[in-house]
Design a protein around this motif. Sequence first.
Motif, PDB file in Angstrom:
ATOM      1  N   ASP A  20       0.853  -1.188   0.000  1.00  0.00           N
ATOM      2  CA  ASP A  20       0.000   0.000   0.000  1.00  0.00           C
ATOM      3  C   ASP A  20       0.892   1.241   0.000  1.00  0.00           C
ATOM      4  OD1 ASP A  20      -1.898   1.965   0.367  1.00  0.00           O
ATOM      5  OD2 ASP A  20      -2.273   1.478   2.478  1.00  0.00           O
ATOM      6  N   ILE A  21       0.764   2.078  -1.024  1.00  0.00           N
ATOM      7  CA  ILE A  21       1.596   3.291  -1.089  1.00  0.00           C
ATOM      8  C   ILE A  21       0.768   4.547  -0.849  1.00  0.00           C
ATOM      9  CG2 ILE A  21       3.311   2.241  -2.625  1.00  0.00           C
ATOM     10  CD1 ILE A  21       2.022   3.957  -4.900  1.00  0.00           C
ATOM     11  N   SER A  22      -0.396   4.383  -0.187  1.00  0.00           N
ATOM     12  CA  SER A  22      -1.195   5.567   0.113  1.00  0.00           C
ATOM     13  C   SER A  22      -0.401   6.500   1.019  1.00  0.00           C
ATOM     14  CB  SER A  22      -2.513   5.172   0.777  1.00  0.00           C
ATOM     15  OG  SER A  22      -2.278   4.404   1.945  1.00  0.00           O
ATOM     16  N   SER A  23      -0.568   7.790   0.818  1.00  0.00           N
ATOM     17  CA  SER A  23       0.255   8.785   1.494  1.00  0.00           C
ATOM     18  C   SER A  23      -0.052   8.862   2.986  1.00  0.00           C
ATOM     19  CB  SER A  23       0.037  10.160   0.859  1.00  0.00           C
ATOM     20  OG  SER A  23       0.741  11.140   1.583  1.00  0.00           O
ATOM     21  N   ARG A  24       0.999   8.940   3.779  1.00  0.00           N
ATOM     22  CA  ARG A  24       0.854   9.147   5.217  1.00  0.00           C
ATOM     23  C   ARG A  24       1.338  10.530   5.624  1.00  0.00           C
ATOM     24  NH1 ARG A  24       1.278   3.946   4.201  1.00  0.00           N
ATOM     25  NH2 ARG A  24       0.298   2.407   5.549  1.00  0.00           N
ATOM     26  N   ILE A  25       1.734  11.317   4.643  1.00  0.00           N
ATOM     27  CA  ILE A  25       2.173  12.672   4.924  1.00  0.00           C
ATOM     28  C   ILE A  25       1.487  13.639   3.961  1.00  0.00           C
ATOM     29  CG2 ILE A  25       4.463  11.883   5.673  1.00  0.00           C
ATOM     30  CD1 ILE A  25       5.529  13.070   3.004  1.00  0.00           C
ATOM     31  N   LYS A  26       1.513  14.902   4.308  1.00  0.00           N
ATOM     32  CA  LYS A  26       0.994  15.943   3.433  1.00  0.00           C
ATOM     33  C   LYS A  26       2.052  17.030   3.312  1.00  0.00           C
ATOM     34  CE  LYS A  26      -2.783  19.259   2.827  1.00  0.00           C
ATOM     35  NZ  LYS A  26      -4.024  19.834   3.409  1.00  0.00           N
ATOM     36  N   VAL A  27       2.441  17.341   2.089  1.00  0.00           N
ATOM     37  CA  VAL A  27       3.435  18.385   1.873  1.00  0.00           C
ATOM     38  C   VAL A  27       2.749  19.740   2.039  1.00  0.00           C
ATOM     39  CG1 VAL A  27       5.061  19.414   0.253  1.00  0.00           C
ATOM     40  CG2 VAL A  27       4.780  16.934   0.303  1.00  0.00           C
ATOM     41  N   ILE A  28       3.154  20.474   3.054  1.00  0.00           N
ATOM     42  CA  ILE A  28       2.560  21.791   3.325  1.00  0.00           C
ATOM     43  C   ILE A  28       3.152  22.839   2.401  1.00  0.00           C
ATOM     44  CG2 ILE A  28       2.124  23.554   5.074  1.00  0.00           C
ATOM     45  CD1 ILE A  28       0.782  20.847   5.620  1.00  0.00           C
ATOM     46  N   SER A  29       4.474  22.854   2.328  1.00  0.00           N
ATOM     47  CA  SER A  29       5.131  23.857   1.486  1.00  0.00           C
ATOM     48  C   SER A  29       6.583  23.469   1.267  1.00  0.00           C
ATOM     49  CB  SER A  29       5.060  25.233   2.156  1.00  0.00           C
ATOM     50  OG  SER A  29       5.696  26.208   1.351  1.00  0.00           O
ATOM     51  N   VAL A  30       7.078  23.736   0.081  1.00  0.00           N
ATOM     52  CA  VAL A  30       8.499  23.542  -0.238  1.00  0.00           C
ATOM     53  C   VAL A  30       9.086  24.923  -0.506  1.00  0.00           C
ATOM     54  CG1 VAL A  30      10.172  22.511  -1.824  1.00  0.00           C
ATOM     55  CG2 VAL A  30       8.100  21.251  -1.205  1.00  0.00           C
ATOM     56  N   GLU A  31      10.137  25.286   0.220  1.00  0.00           N
ATOM     57  CA  GLU A  31      10.691  26.640   0.154  1.00  0.00           C
ATOM     58  C   GLU A  31      12.167  26.605  -0.248  1.00  0.00           C
ATOM     59  OE1 GLU A  31       8.806  29.287   0.877  1.00  0.00           O
ATOM     60  OE2 GLU A  31       7.060  28.300   1.783  1.00  0.00           O
ATOM     61  N   ASP A  32      12.601  27.663  -0.938  1.00  0.00           N
ATOM     62  CA  ASP A  32      14.028  27.851  -1.175  1.00  0.00           C
ATOM     63  C   ASP A  32      14.711  28.133   0.154  1.00  0.00           C
ATOM     64  OD1 ASP A  32      14.589  27.682  -4.034  1.00  0.00           O
ATOM     65  OD2 ASP A  32      13.237  29.386  -4.243  1.00  0.00           O
TER      66      ASP A  32
END
Length: 254
Positions: free
Chosen positions: A216-228
Amino acid sequence: MALRVLIGCKRVIDYAVRVRVKPDKTGVVTDGVKHSMNPFDEIAVEEAVRMREKKIASEVIAISCGPAQSQETIRTALAMGADKGIHVEIPNADMSVFQPIHVAKILAAVAKKEKIDLIIVGKQAIDDDANQTAQMTAALLDWPQATFASKIEKAGDDLAVTREIDGGLEDVKVKIPAVISADLRLNEPRYATLPNIMKAKKKPVQKLSPKDLGVDISSRIKVISVEDPPTRQAGIKVDDVDSLVAKLKEKALI
């Protein structure tokens, strides 16, 4: 007994490419960007091929989890000398939350299915620097592990591994089956020659999905934001030691 070796080969943005964050901050730009095999995984492939050349290994299987383009990464491993490949296809839409735990579960499932004796992966990937896959794979399989390997030798029915640690080097012996992660100084990967690149096109690559392996590869995380990363502030010049001490005191009081 000669070993069946499974090698993890991750497709990453090439080390020479300047990574750019997407305008919507959901990840990094990958479309139209040069990708290549993770450098530490190249070292893992090289070590496995050398083992086969020394008759320690009987077969080297390269595996990559990722989109359709990951087959190019597998072909690179085949051109370096791997015998066959396994591509576990992950939709592009799922790649941003595809985690080392998912990879570890897939490697463990394939190891059982293929009756693997040894798994070698790079110690970390240069995109996320997670350094988790080897350790979690060993835990899932309940196999011994030797991480950050800079030397691997056959010692009877076991493997003698020299590990790179903070204090220097550590020598350990692991029973087979085992999981090993390759460090930078383990070897220098060979360049694939043109004849071997042509031969690689004819070597078999099996295509699987996580579902085929019961993973099962369902996501266990949520990407909030990717910043420089924050821009580094410019430094200042001082005329003498007294000025330097005064500036350091001033910074300490802020």
